[in-house]
Design an enzyme around this catalytic site. Structure first.
Site, PDB file in Angstrom:
ATOM      1  N   ALA A 126       0.859  -1.186   0.000  1.00 53.64           N
ATOM      2  CA  ALA A 126       0.000   0.000   0.000  1.00 53.64           C
ATOM      3  C   ALA A 126       0.896   1.237   0.000  1.00 53.64           C
ATOM      4  O   ALA A 126       2.062   1.181   0.392  1.00 53.64           O
ATOM      5  CB  ALA A 126      -0.911  -0.007   1.218  1.00 53.64           C
ATOM      6  N   GLY A 140      -0.529  -4.979   1.006  1.00 47.57           N
ATOM      7  CA  GLY A 140      -1.782  -4.888   0.264  1.00 47.57           C
ATOM      8  C   GLY A 140      -1.767  -5.634  -1.046  1.00 47.57           C
ATOM      9  O   GLY A 140      -2.815  -6.062  -1.532  1.00 47.57           O
ATOM     10  N   GLU A 153      -2.545  -9.136  -0.120  1.00 52.73           N
ATOM     11  CA  GLU A 153      -3.954  -9.175   0.271  1.00 52.73           C
ATOM     12  C   GLU A 153      -4.852  -9.251  -0.966  1.00 52.73           C
ATOM     13  O   GLU A 153      -5.817 -10.016  -0.997  1.00 52.73           O
ATOM     14  CB  GLU A 153      -4.300  -7.938   1.103  1.00 52.73           C
ATOM     15  CG  GLU A 153      -3.695  -7.956   2.497  1.00 52.73           C
ATOM     16  CD  GLU A 153      -4.079  -6.729   3.292  1.00 52.73           C
ATOM     17  OE1 GLU A 153      -4.771  -6.893   4.321  1.00 52.73           O
ATOM     18  OE2 GLU A 153      -3.697  -5.609   2.904  1.00 52.73           O
ATOM     19  N   GLU A 162       3.573  -5.772   7.538  1.00 59.21           N
ATOM     20  CA  GLU A 162       2.988  -4.645   8.258  1.00 59.21           C
ATOM     21  C   GLU A 162       3.487  -4.512   9.701  1.00 59.21           C
ATOM     22  O   GLU A 162       3.658  -3.395  10.197  1.00 59.21           O
ATOM     23  CB  GLU A 162       1.452  -4.762   8.255  1.00 59.21           C
ATOM     24  CG  GLU A 162       0.794  -4.415   6.940  1.00 59.21           C
ATOM     25  CD  GLU A 162       0.711  -5.586   5.971  1.00 59.21           C
ATOM     26  OE1 GLU A 162       0.012  -5.464   4.951  1.00 59.21           O
ATOM     27  OE2 GLU A 162       1.354  -6.627   6.245  1.00 59.21           O
TER      28      GLU A 162
END
Length: 258
Positions: free
Chosen positions: A63, A108, A111, A131
């Site tokens: 991200a 992300g 994900e 993360e």
């Protein structure tokens, strides 16, 4: 779609992310462009499968931390909803979605890949959920999907340590379906898509819904839903075409998806 290209090949839509300045890091504009590509695919009745890949060194490197960093808890709640909603949309797409992971799939990016139905990785792919090393956790479903895919113990190790694994390790633990050379990645993804496209699409879509239902249902409820889908398909022309063709020993059965 400034950061995404869309290409239709036969019955497959290829969505390629090419925000190269950030290695396809997920930001508000990129997420919007991905959704626009999915809109285009959903609006086309001739699209049976979708392939998502990245251009350059990364599938999705993570991200966009620059976009996240200064946000308040309430602001980041709304921001994370963009990625979470996109991933839920991928899971709920009627047609199968294949992630062709061409490089880094971190945070992300992983994900999003986990929200796809099937994952194929190039030999140079790197995957992980880093993360915790940034003082946060996943915000778009990583803690929820990874245990279902690889098991709770392996998922916890990956999430707690934030370690990055290579494609072969991802294959060993079941995070990806197969590993191929970088040059063969899209060829393999399209070959897989084509093998799906040849089947009755009403059946494929019913199967996707049934498999997804199984994640949160008990075996008895799951079997009831499966039987409902199974029985409903006996009202379709495809069922007569497929089973009739089998009984007639036809080699090339062509479904009309109705």
């Amino acid at each position: 779609m400034e950061n995404v290209s869309y290409q239709k090949t036969g019955n497959t839509a290829l969505i390629t992310l090419h925000k190269q300045d950030t290695m396809n890091a997920l930001c508000k504009s990129l997420i919007a462009d991905i959704n626009a590509g999915l809109d285009q695919a959903e609006a086309d009745a001739e699209i049976y499968t979708i392939v998502i890949t990245g251009y350059g060194k990364a599938f999705i490197a993570g991200a966009d931390i620059d976009e996240m960093y200064g946000k308040s808890p309430s602001e980041i709640w709304d921001w994370s909803a963009l990625g979470s909603s996109l991933n839920l949309r991928l899971e709920k797409m009627p047609c199968p979605v294949i992630a062709a992971i061409n490089g880094y799939a971190l945070g992300g990016g992983l994900e999003l890949a986990m929200a796809c139905d099937i994952r194929i990785a190039s030999g140079n792919a790197k995957l992980g959920l880093p993360e915790a090393g940034l003082g946060v956790i996943c915000g778009a479903g990583g803690t929820q999907r990874l245990p279902h895919i690889v098991g709770e113990g392996i998922a916890k190790e990956m999430i707690f340590t934030g370690k990055t694994i290579d494609a072969e390790e991802a294959y060993r633990i079941g995070l990806v379906n197969r590993v191929v050379s970088p040059d063969a990645l899209l060829e393999e993804a399209f070959a897989l898509a084509n093998s799906i496209n040849q089947n009755g699409q009403l059946a494929v879509r019913a199967a996707k819904e049934a498999v997804r239902f199984a994640r949160n249902a008990g075996i008895e409820d799951g079997c009831i839903l499966e039987r409902q889908k199974f029985s409903a398909l006996f009202e379709t022309e495809d069922q007569k075409t497929g089973m009739g063709g089998f009984l007639r020993k036809e080699k090339n059965i062509v479904f009309k998806n109705r």
